[in-house]
Design a protein around this motif. Structure first.
Motif, PDB file in Angstrom:
ATOM      1  N   ARG A  52       0.835  -1.203   0.000  1.00 53.65           N
ATOM      2  CA  ARG A  52       0.000   0.000   0.000  1.00 53.65           C
ATOM      3  C   ARG A  52       0.868   1.250   0.000  1.00 53.65           C
ATOM      4  O   ARG A  52       0.581   2.219  -0.718  1.00 53.65           O
ATOM      5  N   PHE A  55      -1.919  -1.130  -4.962  1.00 50.16           N
ATOM      6  CA  PHE A  55      -3.145  -1.404  -4.232  1.00 50.16           C
ATOM      7  C   PHE A  55      -3.706  -2.799  -4.512  1.00 50.16           C
ATOM      8  O   PHE A  55      -4.372  -3.389  -3.659  1.00 50.16           O
ATOM      9  N   MET A  88      -8.709  -0.520  -0.039  1.00 53.00           N
ATOM     10  CA  MET A  88      -8.108  -0.869  -1.328  1.00 53.00           C
ATOM     11  C   MET A  88      -9.159  -0.952  -2.433  1.00 53.00           C
ATOM     12  O   MET A  88      -8.903  -0.526  -3.574  1.00 53.00           O
TER      13      MET A  88
END
Length: 314
Positions: free
Chosen positions: A256, A261, A288
């Motif tokens: 992240r 993502f 996400m």
């Protein structure tokens, strides 16, 4: 979750949890005390039994005719029965037996450490500290007592004294990883990430399959913004233990932080599948999904702040 020292109740509870391990380490590290040497009584067959009631019965049989045993066996019978009483939560009888053992052998580092572990388990940290100190005074290389005292200092919030004892414990037992894992956690809590990394790395030299050390070191690299190094350590932890939820969340956080993502979501998903009630994983999956959707819409890379790493070695 970083180590904090703002709650005395939590510190005492943590100390109590470590006491059972400490006592087993004390006794396991001193088989001469747990074993008898040429014992006379037939009760010795039970005096080392794992079942507390059976052990109490056997040791009581030995103690009933204690004068027939040599000094070593006399102390061993009292220590073994004390440990059984402790396992049953009968601290009054446990301390009475430890006292009898020390009357027989007042210079035994092991008996002082074992009694300290009983005080430790009961939550009497000051008495435990005194007994561990006496044990170390009698044997400066008693790694179990040093490790145990470090846990007491830690529970009391004296990190520097805890670290000093952990350093000595690691020297006293060159094969043990426990002092190094604890030292790594404490250094990390102080934001001294380089010393934490050094401690975790030394633990890995002693046991390359120690997933907690990989996860701990990865968390330190993450805290320093060294995301590729962090991911390498989390990968290694997961290669050792594929279901290591803390490492999955940590690796998700590292992906992240690198704005990957999709990979982050995959790790959050895996952590949530393993532990459906884990709030960090659930929130990560939701975040996400939102960020991936926003990116897919053609928008610029979304602004996002990755959370702090998870730590289970505290």
């Amino acid at each position: 979750m970083l180590l904090r020292f703002d709650s005395a109740a939590r510190a005492v509870a943590r100390a109590r949890l470590s006491a059972a391990f400490v006592l087993s380490f004390v006794i396991a590290g001193a088989p001469a005390l747990a074993a008898h040497k040429g014992g006379v009584s037939p009760g010795w067959g039970q005096c080392r039994a794992p079942d507390p009631d059976e052990r109490i019965a056997g040791c009581s049989q030995v103690i009933a005719e204690i004068a027939k045993e040599n000094r070593h066996n006399q102390a061993a019978a009292y220590v073994n029965r004390a440990g059984a009483y402790q396992a049953k939560g009968d601290y009054a009888h446990a301390f009475e037996d430890f006292g009898k053992a020390l009357e027989i052998d007042p210079k035994s580092s092991v008996i002082f450490a074992a009694r300290g572990a009983a005080h430790h388990a009961k939550g009497d940290l000051d008495s435990a500290l005194a007994d561990y100190g006496q044990s170390i005074a009698l044997d400066k290389k008693n790694a179990a007592a040093l490790l145990a005292r470090a846990h007491i200092w830690r529970a009391k919030g004296d990190v520097e004294k805890a670290l000093a004892d952990l350093e000595e414990a690691a020297k006293a037992d060159p094969k043990s990883t426990a002092p190094l894992l604890t030292a790594g956690a404490l250094h990390h809590a102080k934001n001294d990430h380089d010393r934490a990394i050094a401690a975790f790395s030394e633990a890995l030299k002693r046991d390359s399959k120690l997933a907690a050390a990989r996860n701990g070191r990865g968390a330190c690299h993450y805290a320093k913004g060294e995301f590729d190094k962090a991911i390498a350590d989390f990968d290694a932890a997961l290669n050792i233990d594929a279901g290591y939820v803390s490492a999955l969340v940590n690796r998700a956080n590292a992906w992240r932080a690198k704005k990957d993502f999709v990979r982050a979501k995959a790790d959050y998903d895996a952590a949530l599948a393993a532990k459906p009630d884990l709030a960090a994983a659930k929130k990560g999956v939701e975040d996400m999904a939102r960020l991936i959707a926003k990116r897919s819409s053609g928008a610029a890379t979304p602004t996002d702040a990755a959370p702090a790493a998870e730590h289970d070695h505290n």
